[in-house]
Design an enzyme around this catalytic site. Structure first.
Site, short mmCIF file in Angstrom:
data_model
loop_
_atom_site.label_atom_id
_atom_site.label_comp_id
_atom_site.label_asym_id
_atom_site.label_seq_id
_atom_site.Cartn_x
_atom_site.Cartn_y
_atom_site.Cartn_z
N HIS A 9 13.20 -21.18 -16.95
CA HIS A 9 13.91 -21.87 -15.87
C HIS A 9 13.40 -21.48 -14.47
O HIS A 9 13.12 -22.33 -13.63
CB HIS A 9 15.41 -21.59 -15.94
CG HIS A 9 16.00 -21.81 -17.30
ND1 HIS A 9 15.65 -22.88 -18.09
CD2 HIS A 9 16.91 -21.11 -18.01
CE1 HIS A 9 16.32 -22.82 -19.23
NE2 HIS A 9 17.09 -21.75 -19.22
N ASP A 26 13.51 -27.95 -21.25
CA ASP A 26 13.99 -26.90 -20.36
C ASP A 26 15.13 -27.57 -19.60
O ASP A 26 14.88 -28.38 -18.70
CB ASP A 26 12.90 -26.45 -19.40
CG ASP A 26 13.36 -25.29 -18.52
OD1 ASP A 26 14.56 -25.28 -18.15
OD2 ASP A 26 12.56 -24.40 -18.19
N HIS A 27 16.37 -27.29 -19.99
CA HIS A 27 17.46 -28.12 -19.48
C HIS A 27 17.65 -27.99 -17.96
O HIS A 27 18.27 -28.84 -17.35
CB HIS A 27 18.76 -27.89 -20.25
CG HIS A 27 19.40 -26.57 -19.98
ND1 HIS A 27 19.02 -25.43 -20.63
CD2 HIS A 27 20.35 -26.20 -19.10
CE1 HIS A 27 19.73 -24.42 -20.17
NE2 HIS A 27 20.54 -24.85 -19.24
#
Ligand code: NAD
Length: 489
Positions: free
Chosen positions: A240, A177-178
């Site tokens: 996110h 999950d950047h």
């Protein structure tokens, strides 16, 4: 830097993500010495290509990164290629042989990291074949790094997780999950658990509400095919936003280790109130952008269904049912074609119980403003604390002022990009910045209620103007609680 010894197998080596983010991140790790002599990468995809052609492709992806003479070439010599169709079990034998060779040649000590950068429908198949066709090592570690999306609802995510689990244990799986690789998202924990003045107030006695905004300025661009099938709820909220909210809501971990952080994030998400359909309808707002001068509305973008009911905007009110947060709403919103591109968190503290500076005789019912702690995630990074202070001058009036810290441009330049950081964490076996299965499961169960509701009811779209902060209902969501968005136009 200590060198990480590893043999990386990359599925999807000719893809967009690999070319734009993965090779550049690995090169930066190489320049810093985290990767050195003892690493190699075996790239795969369906295309036929020689090792040399693949090395050229890698060189081309990193050409804009400043480097010493010969550094890029030396780096590229660690890259090898094997054409391979992931759906054909017999193709894995070739991979196995090359991995055995490369392990010897580069002295990677049996450490194997498998990176899936492909369409998600292949994730399960690849994992199962990695084990069946004997690609796992008995000497070093076996790890799996997996791209998003992780399922499209709880059931599909569970199915995928069950497939991965046939080959990998939970502590071998690194789900990307950047957002968790962003400097200021990681800073939430330093801010909270490093500062008694913050942590002492971090509860429902002092905090009135928390607002999280992930705002994009662009429309759907060239991702229409994917996006129209997904929508903002799946694309941004389930992953996110849930991860950011979990970090804001979690209790203090026993120690700053990946296991301890995980336990607390899971506990936080477990106390998130799962809405009934009617509560979901009351607490969630969806939107889709309209036309803007010559720019088409969402439904007329290339690749979008002209009758699409897909949301490009979501705003919601979340409630945690635990002692710390009971009664404190977390308002979240995200959308495309909004006023600006930024991510920020606003923590709004309760008003002073008594406002001694108010002067009702002169019509000033309330002089003091709420204290607000703002965490700027991007593009600027830092935080600001809004306090009340005396206005300079003869009289006695108060005004809000900011204590502000913003990271310098040079500090920001030194800060690694999310993919570089996450790659390094995976090589080190550190899970802190990856989502665990339990977190993902709670997030999907929460989101599924809203998705099911929205799939049944046809929305009135489009309902917001590009350049705004979303539909009027997003303002109304807070107004009905007597509140407003801190960031507004
Ligand atoms: P892409 O379509 O550009 O690349 C897919 C790769 O898979 C190509 O190398 C292709 O040759 C290969 N491939 C396809 N079918 C194959 C098969 N049967 N056997 C072997 N190889 C096959 O995709 P992408 O944009 O690089 O995305 C990869 C993953 O990363 C996806 O899960 C995506 O959701 C995720 N992701 C991408 C981005 C991005 O910016 N591109 C951002 C976040 C997440």
């Amino acid at each position: 830097a200590t060198e990480d010894k590893a043999l990386i197998t990359l599925f999807g080596a000719t893809g967009d993500l690999a070319k734009r983010k993965l090779y550049t991140s690995l090169f930066k790790l190489y320049q810093k010495g985290y990767l050195a002599d003892h690493f190699a990468l075996l790239g795969t995809s369906r295309h036929e290509m020689s090792d040399e052609e693949f090395q050229e492709m890698v060189l081309n992806s990193i050409k804009d990164i400043p480097a010493k003479d010969g550094e890029a070439e030396a780096f590229s010599k660690h890259f090898f290629y094997c054409a391979h169709d992931v759906t054909k079990p017999e193709h894995y034998a070739k991979l196995k042989d090359r991995l055995t060779e490369l392990d010897k040649q580069f002295g990677t000590e049996g450490n194997r990291l498998f990176y899936m950068s492909m369409a998600p429908q292949f994730f399960g198949t690849i994992a199962i074949n990695i084990k069946k066709q004997g690609l796992l090592t008995d000497d070093g570690y076996n790890r799996l790094v997996i791209e998003k999306p992780f399922g499209r609802d709880f059931d599909s995510a569970k199915k995928l997780n069950d497939e991965l689990s046939q080959t990998f244990e939970e502590n071998q799986i690194f789900r990307i999950d950047h957002y968790l690789g962003k400097e200021m998202v990681q800073n939430i924990q330093a801010l909270r658990f490093g500062n008694p003045v913050i942590e002492a107030l971090w509860n429902n006695r002092y905090i009135d509400n928390i607002q999280v905004t992930l705002s994009e300025k662009l429309g759907v661009e060239e991702r229409a095919g994917y996006y129209d099938n997904s929508g903002a709820l799946r694309d941004m909220v389930q992953n996110h936003i849930m991860q950011v909210v979990a970090q804001l809501a979690m209790e203090e971990p026993v120690a700053f280790t990946d296991d301890d952080v995980r336990v607390e994030k899971i506990k936080a998400l477990r106390s998130l109130r799962v809405y009934t359909p009617s509560q979901a309808a009351a607490n969630f707002v969806r939107g889709q952008y309209g036309a803007d001068g010559s720019q088409p509305d969402y439904r007329h973008e290339d690749g979008v269904d002209p009758e699409s009911g897909t949301e490009t905007f979501v705003a919601a009110k979340l409630m945690f049912d635990n002692y710390r947060w009971s009664g404190v709403p977390f308002y979240v919103r995200t959308g495309k074609k909004l006023a600006d591109k930024f991510t920020r968190i606003d923590v709004v503290f309760k008003k002073p119980l008594i406002d001694i500076f108010a002067n009702p005789n002169s019509g000033n019912e309330q002089a003091l403003h709420s204290n607000v702690l703002t965490i700027f995630v991007e593009p600027k990074s830092g935080f600001a604390l809004q306090l009340n202070a005396k206005h300079v001058g003869q009289g006695y009036t108060t005004e809000p002022v900011d204590l502000k810290f913003l990271q310098s441009d040079s500090a920001k330049k030194e800060s690694p990009e999310p993919y570089e950081r996450l790659f390094h964490d995976a090589l080190e076996g550190n899970h802190t910045n990856f989502a665990s299965w339990a977190e993902i499961a709670y997030a999907w169960k929460f989101v599924d209620v809203i998705r099911n509701l929205w799939d049944i009811e046809k929305p009135q779209f489009p309902n917001y103007t590009p350049g705004s902060m979303g539909p009027a209902a997003a303002t109304e969501l807070l107004a009905r609680d007597g509140r407003k968005w801190v960031y507004d136009l």
